[in-house]
Design a protein around this motif. Structure first.
Motif, PDB file in Angstrom:
ATOM      1  N   SER A 193       0.822  -1.214   0.000  1.00 11.71           N
ATOM      2  CA  SER A 193       0.000   0.000   0.000  1.00 11.71           C
ATOM      3  C   SER A 193       0.855   1.262   0.000  1.00 11.71           C
ATOM      4  O   SER A 193       0.362   2.354  -0.286  1.00 11.71           O
ATOM      5  N   TYR A 198      -2.402   0.704   6.991  1.00 14.46           N
ATOM      6  CA  TYR A 198      -3.375   0.321   5.977  1.00 14.46           C
ATOM      7  C   TYR A 198      -4.762   0.392   6.602  1.00 14.46           C
ATOM      8  O   TYR A 198      -5.001  -0.190   7.668  1.00 14.46           O
ATOM      9  N   THR A 199      -5.672   1.082   5.942  1.00 14.79           N
ATOM     10  CA  THR A 199      -7.055   1.142   6.424  1.00 14.79           C
ATOM     11  C   THR A 199      -8.001   0.733   5.310  1.00 14.79           C
ATOM     12  O   THR A 199      -7.840   1.131   4.155  1.00 14.79           O
ATOM     13  N   GLY A 200      -9.008  -0.042   5.665  1.00 17.55           N
ATOM     14  CA  GLY A 200      -9.993  -0.504   4.705  1.00 17.55           C
ATOM     15  C   GLY A 200     -11.107   0.506   4.501  1.00 17.55           C
ATOM     16  O   GLY A 200     -10.955   1.696   4.774  1.00 17.55           O
ATOM     17  N   LYS A 201     -12.249   0.008   4.057  1.00 15.26           N
ATOM     18  CA  LYS A 201     -13.393   0.872   3.771  1.00 15.26           C
ATOM     19  C   LYS A 201     -14.215   1.133   5.034  1.00 15.26           C
ATOM     20  O   LYS A 201     -14.300   0.294   5.918  1.00 15.26           O
ATOM     21  N   ASN A 202     -14.796   2.322   5.090  1.00 11.95           N
ATOM     22  CA  ASN A 202     -15.702   2.701   6.172  1.00 11.95           C
ATOM     23  C   ASN A 202     -15.039   2.584   7.547  1.00 11.95           C
ATOM     24  O   ASN A 202     -15.628   2.076   8.511  1.00 11.95           O
ATOM     25  N   VAL A 203     -13.810   3.041   7.636  1.00  8.50           N
ATOM     26  CA  VAL A 203     -13.071   3.045   8.904  1.00  8.50           C
ATOM     27  C   VAL A 203     -13.161   4.440   9.529  1.00  8.50           C
ATOM     28  O   VAL A 203     -12.918   5.439   8.858  1.00  8.50           O
ATOM     29  N   LYS A 204     -13.487   4.488  10.812  1.00  9.82           N
ATOM     30  CA  LYS A 204     -13.596   5.753  11.523  1.00  9.82           C
ATOM     31  C   LYS A 204     -12.564   5.790  12.649  1.00  9.82           C
ATOM     32  O   LYS A 204     -12.601   4.968  13.559  1.00  9.82           O
ATOM     33  N   ASN A 217     -12.082  -3.367   7.154  1.00  8.51           N
ATOM     34  CA  ASN A 217     -13.326  -2.625   6.900  1.00  8.51           C
ATOM     35  C   ASN A 217     -14.221  -2.470   8.135  1.00  8.51           C
ATOM     36  O   ASN A 217     -14.253  -3.335   9.017  1.00  8.51           O
ATOM     37  N   ASP A 218     -14.943  -1.352   8.155  1.00  7.22           N
ATOM     38  CA  ASP A 218     -16.024  -1.123   9.130  1.00  7.22           C
ATOM     39  C   ASP A 218     -15.552  -1.122  10.588  1.00  7.22           C
ATOM     40  O   ASP A 218     -16.270  -1.563  11.484  1.00  7.22           O
ATOM     41  N   GLU A 233     -12.451  -6.949  10.648  1.00  8.21           N
ATOM     42  CA  GLU A 233     -13.681  -6.251  10.263  1.00  8.21           C
ATOM     43  C   GLU A 233     -14.672  -6.062  11.418  1.00  8.21           C
ATOM     44  O   GLU A 233     -14.874  -6.964  12.233  1.00  8.21           O
TER      45      GLU A 233
END
Length: 257
Positions: A193, A198-204, A217-218, A233
Motif C-alpha cells: 500500500s 493500511y485502512t480498509g473501507k468505512n473506517v472511523k 473494513n467497518d 472487520e
C-alpha cells in the motif's frame, strides 16, 4: 487441499472472481481431526491420483517469485524456493532454516531452530518429484517423527537425511512475506500500500494515534493508541492502548473506568 472448516470461506472468497480452482477437501472440522500438512498432501495425492511432479505453495505465502524460472530450475530432484532474510536472529524459532553447499544443493534443513546456522529460509514453495511423493506413506508411518508430521519441513529433512535424496534450492530476492504471522502480515500490507498504516473501507478513527497497523473494513477507533496491530472487520475500540495485538472480527474493546 483444505479442510471442511475452511471450505466455505474459500468458496466465498472466490465467488464472483475470475479464480478457477479445484478444491480437495478433507473432512476435518476441528483441530484434533486435521490430517496435518503432510497428511493433507497425501490425501490430495491419493484423491487426484498424482503421478507427476507436484508444484506446491504454502497458502500463507505472498511473494513475487518468478514462477517460470522456478519451474525451469526443476531438474528431477526435490526443489525448494529459498529466501535470504539477511538476519539470522529473524530466522530463530520462526522459519525453516537451510544450509547450502557450493553447488546450491541443500545439505541441511532445520525446522524453526533456536540457533539457525544461516539466514536462508525455506519459503514453503516446492516441486516434489514423484519419488518423493511415493515416500509420503513411509514418513507418516515413522513413529519417531511424532507431532512433527504437521510441518513439511520435517518431511524435507526426512527425505534429505533418511532417504539421502538430493534437494536443490532456488534462491530468489524478490519480495516475500509469510503472512501467516501478524508482523509479516502487517509488513506486507504496508509494503504494497506504500502507507504508514493500511485502512480498509468505512473506517472511523477519532482522537487516536495509530502506528504501523492494519485496520480492516467497518472498524471504529476512538480515543485509542495502537501500534503494530491488525484489527479485523467490524471491531470497535474505545479508550484503549494496544501494541502488537490481533483484534478479532466484531470485537468490542472499551476501557472501563
Amino acid at each position: 487441499p483444505t479442510n471442511k472448516r475452511l471450505e466455505k470461506s474459500i468458496r466465498s472468497f472466490c465467488k464472483g472472481k475470475e479464480i478457477h480452482i479445484k478444491m480437495v477437501v478433507e473432512g476435518s472440522e476441528m483441530e484434533k481431526q486435521k490430517l496435518g500438512s503432510v497428511g493433507g498432501i497425501k490425501y490430495m495425492v491419493d484423491k487426484l491420483k498424482i503421478k507427476e511432479p507436484l508444484l506446491l505453495f504454502a497458502g500463507d505465502n505472498l511473494l513475487n517469485l518468478n514462477l517460470k524460472k522456478f519451474v525451469n530450475a526443476y531438474k528431477g530432484n526435490l526443489l525448494l524456493a529459498v529466501y535470504d532474510i539477511k538476519d539470522k536472529n529473524k530466522v530463530a524459532n520462526k522459519y525453516g532454516n537451510v544450509v547450502l553447499n557450493k553447488a546450491g544443493q541443500i545439505i541441511r534443513f532445520d525446522e524453526k531452530p533456536a540457533k539457525p546456522e544461516t539466514s536462508l529460509v525455506s519459503t514453503g514453495c516446492y516441486i516434489f518429484p514423484p519419488e518423493a511423493l511415493a515416500l509420503l506413506d513411509d514418513f507418516l508411518a515413522s513413529k519417531e517423527d511424532g507431532k512433527r508430521k504437521d510441518a513439511l519441513g520435517f518431511f524435507c529433512s526426512y527425505l534429505l537425511e533418511r532417504k539421502k535424496m538430493t534437494v536443490d534450492s532456488f534462491v530468489f530476492d524478490e519480495p516475500w512475506f509469510d503472512i501467516g504471522g501478524r508482523e509479516s502480515y502487517i509488513d506486507a500490507n504496508l509494503y504494497y500500500s506504500k502507507k504508514d498504516n493500511y485502512t480498509g473501507k468505512n473506517v472511523k478513527i477519532e482522537n487516536s494515534k495509530v502506528k504501523k497497523s492494519v485496520i480492516l473494513n467497518d472498524v471504529t477507533i476512538t480515543d485509542c493508541e495502537l501500534e503494530g496491530c491488525a484489527v479485523a472487520e467490524g471491531a470497535e475500540l474505545t479508550g484503549v492502548k494496544l501494541k502488537n495485538c490481533l483484534v478479532g472480527a466484531g470485537s468490542k474493546i472499551k476501557e472501563i473506568l
